[in-house]
Scaffold this motif. Structure first.
Motif, PDB file in Angstrom:
ATOM      1  N   ILE A  56       0.841  -1.199   0.000  1.00  0.00           N
ATOM      2  CA  ILE A  56       0.000   0.000   0.000  1.00  0.00           C
ATOM      3  C   ILE A  56       0.874   1.246   0.000  1.00  0.00           C
ATOM      4  O   ILE A  56       0.606   2.208  -0.734  1.00  0.00           O
ATOM      5  CB  ILE A  56      -0.986  -0.013   1.189  1.00  0.00           C
ATOM      6  CG1 ILE A  56      -2.033  -1.111   0.968  1.00  0.00           C
ATOM      7  CG2 ILE A  56      -1.641   1.350   1.375  1.00  0.00           C
ATOM      8  CD1 ILE A  56      -2.924  -1.371   2.154  1.00  0.00           C
ATOM      9  N   GLU A  57       1.952   1.259   0.759  1.00  0.00           N
ATOM     10  CA  GLU A  57       2.835   2.425   0.773  1.00  0.00           C
ATOM     11  C   GLU A  57       3.494   2.624  -0.595  1.00  0.00           C
ATOM     12  O   GLU A  57       3.600   3.754  -1.081  1.00  0.00           O
ATOM     13  CB  GLU A  57       3.890   2.311   1.868  1.00  0.00           C
ATOM     14  CG  GLU A  57       4.631   3.610   2.065  1.00  0.00           C
ATOM     15  CD  GLU A  57       5.308   3.733   3.416  1.00  0.00           C
ATOM     16  OE1 GLU A  57       5.749   4.853   3.719  1.00  0.00           O
ATOM     17  OE2 GLU A  57       5.415   2.731   4.142  1.00  0.00           O
ATOM     18  N   GLU A  58       3.902   1.550  -1.245  1.00  0.00           N
ATOM     19  CA  GLU A  58       4.462   1.648  -2.609  1.00  0.00           C
ATOM     20  C   GLU A  58       3.435   2.242  -3.571  1.00  0.00           C
ATOM     21  O   GLU A  58       3.760   3.103  -4.386  1.00  0.00           O
ATOM     22  CB  GLU A  58       4.868   0.259  -3.119  1.00  0.00           C
ATOM     23  CG  GLU A  58       6.286  -0.110  -2.872  1.00  0.00           C
ATOM     24  CD  GLU A  58       6.606  -1.463  -3.496  1.00  0.00           C
ATOM     25  OE1 GLU A  58       6.241  -1.709  -4.667  1.00  0.00           O
ATOM     26  OE2 GLU A  58       7.218  -2.276  -2.784  1.00  0.00           O
ATOM     27  N   TRP A  59       2.204   1.739  -3.489  1.00  0.00           N
ATOM     28  CA  TRP A  59       1.129   2.255  -4.342  1.00  0.00           C
ATOM     29  C   TRP A  59       0.908   3.742  -4.078  1.00  0.00           C
ATOM     30  O   TRP A  59       0.781   4.530  -5.020  1.00  0.00           O
ATOM     31  CB  TRP A  59      -0.146   1.446  -4.094  1.00  0.00           C
ATOM     32  CG  TRP A  59      -1.387   2.098  -4.592  1.00  0.00           C
ATOM     33  CD1 TRP A  59      -1.808   2.193  -5.891  1.00  0.00           C
ATOM     34  CD2 TRP A  59      -2.376   2.779  -3.811  1.00  0.00           C
ATOM     35  NE1 TRP A  59      -2.988   2.889  -5.956  1.00  0.00           N
ATOM     36  CE2 TRP A  59      -3.357   3.250  -4.691  1.00  0.00           C
ATOM     37  CE3 TRP A  59      -2.520   3.018  -2.438  1.00  0.00           C
ATOM     38  CZ2 TRP A  59      -4.468   3.954  -4.255  1.00  0.00           C
ATOM     39  CZ3 TRP A  59      -3.632   3.712  -2.004  1.00  0.00           C
ATOM     40  CH2 TRP A  59      -4.590   4.179  -2.905  1.00  0.00           C
ATOM     41  N   LEU A  60       0.875   4.144  -2.810  1.00  0.00           N
ATOM     42  CA  LEU A  60       0.675   5.550  -2.475  1.00  0.00           C
ATOM     43  C   LEU A  60       1.806   6.411  -3.020  1.00  0.00           C
ATOM     44  O   LEU A  60       1.560   7.480  -3.589  1.00  0.00           O
ATOM     45  CB  LEU A  60       0.569   5.724  -0.950  1.00  0.00           C
ATOM     46  CG  LEU A  60      -0.732   5.266  -0.317  1.00  0.00           C
ATOM     47  CD1 LEU A  60      -0.574   5.157   1.191  1.00  0.00           C
ATOM     48  CD2 LEU A  60      -1.863   6.216  -0.678  1.00  0.00           C
ATOM     49  N   ASP A  61       3.050   5.959  -2.868  1.00  0.00           N
ATOM     50  CA  ASP A  61       4.196   6.720  -3.383  1.00  0.00           C
ATOM     51  C   ASP A  61       4.108   6.877  -4.894  1.00  0.00           C
ATOM     52  O   ASP A  61       4.335   7.956  -5.435  1.00  0.00           O
ATOM     53  CB  ASP A  61       5.514   6.030  -3.011  1.00  0.00           C
ATOM     54  CG  ASP A  61       5.853   6.177  -1.540  1.00  0.00           C
ATOM     55  OD1 ASP A  61       5.317   7.087  -0.872  1.00  0.00           O
ATOM     56  OD2 ASP A  61       6.664   5.359  -1.042  1.00  0.00           O
TER      57      ASP A  61
END
Length: 119
Positions: A56-61
């Motif tokens: 999820i953090e990768e997607w957000l970035d």
């Protein structure tokens, strides 16, 4: 007393965790946005599924830098006791230039367990 679902609500009446996520996402603050999710949460966006905090953090970035756009929270609904929908209006340099996206949230406790983003 029976509650009739869905209920249109003022956007500011969305649960705190949803408003925190939406505000952080709009500001491209991935760490704060990610903190709104359970560790085992799932996000579905553009037909892809992102499972767990790291994905999820990768997607957000990635989503914060892929296009330049503005976001306006246009509407909100409470679908039932743990499900909410926020409609966001986006304008930017992505294909089509403008779109209304529905963010469907499932909450577990005080965090987001599941989020589906679709037109």
């Amino acid at each position: 007393m029976t509650t009739n679902w869905p209920q249109t609500i003022p956007p500011q009446a969305l649960p705190e965790v949803i408003n925190r996520y939406l505000t952080a996402h709009r500001a491209h603050d991935s760490a704060t946005a990610c903190s709104a999710f359970t560790p085992d949460a799932t996000v579905v966006d553009d037909g892809n599924s992102y499972d767990g905090s790291a994905a999820i953090e990768e997607w957000l970035d990635r989503s914060a830098t892929e296009f330049t756009y503005t976001i306006e929270l246009a509407a909100a609904q409470r679908l039932d006791a743990t499900h909410y929908m926020a409609t966001q209006h986006l304008e930017g340099d992505f294909p089509g230039g403008t779109i209304d996206l529905r963010y469907r949230f499932t909450l577990r406790g005080d965090l987001i367990e599941h989020l589906v983003i679709a037109p």
